[in-house]
Design a protein around this motif. Structure first.
Motif, PDB file in Angstrom:
ATOM      1  N   THR A  66      49.311  35.868  41.521  1.00  0.00           N
ATOM      2  CA  THR A  66      49.018  36.878  40.535  1.00  0.00           C
ATOM      3  C   THR A  66      49.273  36.870  38.979  1.00  0.00           C
ATOM      4  O   THR A  66      50.535  36.346  38.985  1.00  0.00           O
ATOM      5  CB  THR A  66      49.473  38.356  41.216  1.00  0.00           C
ATOM      6  OG1 THR A  66      48.959  38.615  42.384  1.00  0.00           O
ATOM      7  CG2 THR A  66      49.286  39.563  40.418  1.00  0.00           C
ATOM      8  N   VAL A  70      47.619  41.778  32.803  1.00  0.00           N
ATOM      9  CA  VAL A  70      46.332  41.633  32.103  1.00  0.00           C
ATOM     10  C   VAL A  70      46.234  42.078  30.930  1.00  0.00           C
ATOM     11  O   VAL A  70      46.786  43.388  30.725  1.00  0.00           O
ATOM     12  CB  VAL A  70      45.281  42.445  33.186  1.00  0.00           C
ATOM     13  CG1 VAL A  70      43.783  42.087  32.534  1.00  0.00           C
ATOM     14  CG2 VAL A  70      45.118  41.571  34.409  1.00  0.00           C
ATOM     15  N   ARG A  83      45.186  40.806  38.321  1.00  0.00           N
ATOM     16  CA  ARG A  83      44.119  39.748  38.577  1.00  0.00           C
ATOM     17  C   ARG A  83      44.667  38.762  39.094  1.00  0.00           C
ATOM     18  O   ARG A  83      45.982  38.466  38.897  1.00  0.00           O
ATOM     19  CB  ARG A  83      43.500  39.744  37.278  1.00  0.00           C
ATOM     20  CG  ARG A  83      42.531  40.604  36.816  1.00  0.00           C
ATOM     21  CD  ARG A  83      41.638  40.214  35.644  1.00  0.00           C
ATOM     22  NE  ARG A  83      40.925  41.363  34.891  1.00  0.00           N
ATOM     23  CZ  ARG A  83      40.021  41.350  33.893  1.00  0.00           C
ATOM     24  NH1 ARG A  83      39.966  40.168  33.408  1.00  0.00           N
ATOM     25  NH2 ARG A  83      39.502  42.480  33.583  1.00  0.00           N
ATOM     26  N   GLU A  88      40.474  34.176  38.172  1.00  0.00           N
ATOM     27  CA  GLU A  88      40.130  34.373  37.002  1.00  0.00           C
ATOM     28  C   GLU A  88      39.749  32.833  36.279  1.00  0.00           C
ATOM     29  O   GLU A  88      38.868  32.741  35.516  1.00  0.00           O
ATOM     30  CB  GLU A  88      41.244  34.806  35.919  1.00  0.00           C
ATOM     31  CG  GLU A  88      41.337  36.307  36.306  1.00  0.00           C
ATOM     32  CD  GLU A  88      40.136  37.223  35.922  1.00  0.00           C
ATOM     33  OE1 GLU A  88      39.724  37.377  34.718  1.00  0.00           O
ATOM     34  OE2 GLU A  88      39.411  37.742  36.775  1.00  0.00           O
TER      35      GLU A  88
END
Length: 248
Positions: A66, A70, A83, A88
């Motif tokens: 994680t 963000v 996220r 990503e």
């Protein structure tokens, strides 16, 4: 003229994929997607373009963890969502990405780390802890493995702090050590590198520094406020030297 250029490109592609004279196999490690909370996208793209142009084969990796947080890149402020770094990073890799846990020095001839704050927030705690930071275990493992195997390691922007923390005594650059003209807003990083036991050399943004003993190659990239093509040129110099050090 355009058709002829495309035809040549296709012929070259077929030649490279035929298995004749394979180029260096390079791992590229990402830390998310976006400068403030992940990988700096222009740096990642430049690395991949220069690797491709240099005849290298590359595989992209990222840790399945994680993100620290963000950041809304429009406002420049952290939001409340969560996220995953691997998910990503897959945006930049066009989905062709593997979990960092699968990366080994045995399978590659070199490894490259683009910058972006993800290197200081997700791959390490440098953004919060400076010289007292910790590097996540898989990053420490990968850097140590490649170093022990005497295989080159390329890093740009803030990422050289990873090598300085894991391999005390290595020489790296993040550009200038003073911000006298406003072009080097992160110049204080050089002092943190020295405090971690590393050596820092002043470098211009379009240059790359080679530590030949440790096979570490670094370039300042977006540690400097400058035009994009200067960043691109510096990353090109870094990639070129990494590829030369593979001797392939």
């Amino acid at each position: 003229m355009l058709i002829r250029g495309v035809s040549l490109a296709l012929r070259l592609c077929r030649f490279r994929s035929s298995g004749a004279n394979p180029g260096p196999r390079v791992a590229v490690v990402l830390s998310g997607c976006g400068v403030y909370d992940g990988t700096e996208i222009h740096e990642a793209s430049a690395v991949l373009v220069h690797l491709s142009r240099g005849g290298a084969e590359f595989q992209v990796y990222a840790p399945d963890i994680t993100q620290m947080h963000v950041v809304d890149h429009l406002k420049g402020e952290p939001g409340g969502e969560s996220r995953n770094v691997l998910v990503e990073s897959a945006r930049i890799a066009r989905g062709k990405i593997l979990d960092l846990a699968r990366l080994t020095a045995q399978d590659h001839d070199a490894v490259i780390f683009p910058g972006g704050f993800g290197a200081a927030k997700n791959l390490s705690t440098f953004a919060m802890d400076g010289k007292d930071c910790q590097v996540i275990p898989d990053i420490e493992r990968v850097i140590t493995e490649f170093h022990k195997a005497k295989k080159p390691i390329g890093l740009c922007c803030i990422a050289p702090v990873l090598a300085a923390k894991v391999l005390p005594g290595v020489e790296v650059t993040v550009g200038h050590e003073k911000d006298d003209d406003g072009k080097w807003p992160y110049a204080g990083t050089a002092a943190a590198i020295v405090a971690m036991g590393g050596k820092h050399a002043v470098s211009e943004v379009d240059c790359a520094l080679v530590d030949p003993e440790n096979k570490i190659v670094t370039t300042p990239a977006f540690m400097c406020e400058t035009k994009l093509h200067h960043i691109f040129d510096g990353i090109g110099a870094m990639v070129e030297r990494v590829l030369k050090l593979t001797k392939k």
